[in-house]
Each structure stands twice: as C-alpha cells, then as structure tokens.
Design an enzyme around this catalytic site. Sequence first.
Site, short mmCIF file in Angstrom:
data_model
loop_
_atom_site.label_atom_id
_atom_site.label_comp_id
_atom_site.label_asym_id
_atom_site.label_seq_id
_atom_site.Cartn_x
_atom_site.Cartn_y
_atom_site.Cartn_z
CG ASP A 1 -11.40 -4.53 -1.67
OD1 ASP A 1 -11.20 -5.51 -0.92
OD2 ASP A 1 -10.71 -3.49 -1.64
CB THR B 1 -9.99 -4.59 -6.65
OG1 THR B 1 -10.31 -4.50 -5.26
CG2 THR B 1 -11.28 -4.53 -7.44
NE ARG C 1 -4.18 -1.72 1.36
CZ ARG C 1 -5.14 -1.84 0.47
NH1 ARG C 1 -5.28 -0.98 -0.50
NH2 ARG C 1 -5.98 -2.84 0.55
CG ASP D 1 -10.09 2.43 -4.69
OD1 ASP D 1 -9.29 1.57 -4.28
OD2 ASP D 1 -10.93 2.97 -3.96
N GLY D 2 -6.89 2.84 -5.37
CA GLY D 2 -5.70 3.56 -4.93
C GLY D 2 -4.58 3.48 -5.94
CB THR D 3 -3.36 0.63 -7.98
OG1 THR D 3 -3.09 -0.16 -6.83
CG2 THR D 3 -2.32 0.37 -9.04
#
Length: 136
Positions: free
Chosen positions: A111, A109, A43, A76-78
Amino acid sequence: EIYGILGGYRGLCDKGGYGFKKLDPYSVRGINTQGGTILWSSRGGLSPNSTEEEIQAFFDKLDEKGINMLFIIGGDGTHRGAYRLYEFARDETKKGNTRKIAIAGVPKTIDNDLGVIDSSFGFNSAVEQATHAIFS
C-alpha cells in the site's frame, strides 16, 4: 538457524497453526525476483486486543523452538501486533519474568502507506505485477 513463521502471526496463534519453515540459502534463492511470499501471508492472528493467554501461547511456541530474535515484517497492522508483543514482554519483565527475546520491526507494504519512508520493499514489485496484468 533462521526460521520463518508460516502464515504470519496466524501461523502461531491459530489452533493447530502452520508452524515454522527453516530458511537457508537454498530455500530463499531467487525469491527477490518473485512477487508474493514463500511464507504465506494472513490477516489477523495477533492484535492490540489479543488476550494475555494468546500472547503467552505465541511466546511459548517461540521458546519451544529456541527463538530469541523476532523480525516482524509487514504493514501497520503487523506492527500493531509487534507492539502488543513488546508490551507483553515489557510487562512480564516488570513482574520479574524476564523474556530473552529481541523484537525488531521491518516496514513492508504494497500500500506504501507507512510514514517516514518514501517507499517500502513490496510496493514496487506490486506495481510491476499490476502493470503487467493490466497490459496483458
């Protein structure tokens, strides 16, 4: 030649970093049947708040390796990090410093929280592993 970045963004952003892993047919054989990642995951390391110096250092490491195509695989963060790379490259181009690199985002993901797609790769294998753990 194809390389993966060990540890994701953090692999090139952190001091020392983890570096690159050459990917060839032998090194990736059979990974589709395993959960997890052969490149490690992390992360952070690159975000919308990353400084220009941090992003420049990231691109410098890609340049040193001769990398001109970057496939960003993640959630999404990536993809927020990928957008920050794009913004930096775009701004450099406006200044006349053309950066010859293509950046492509691939959704993945566990998620399953990405819009527009029904499910991404990674989600089904995560559900299978969790189911196996629950019934063990």
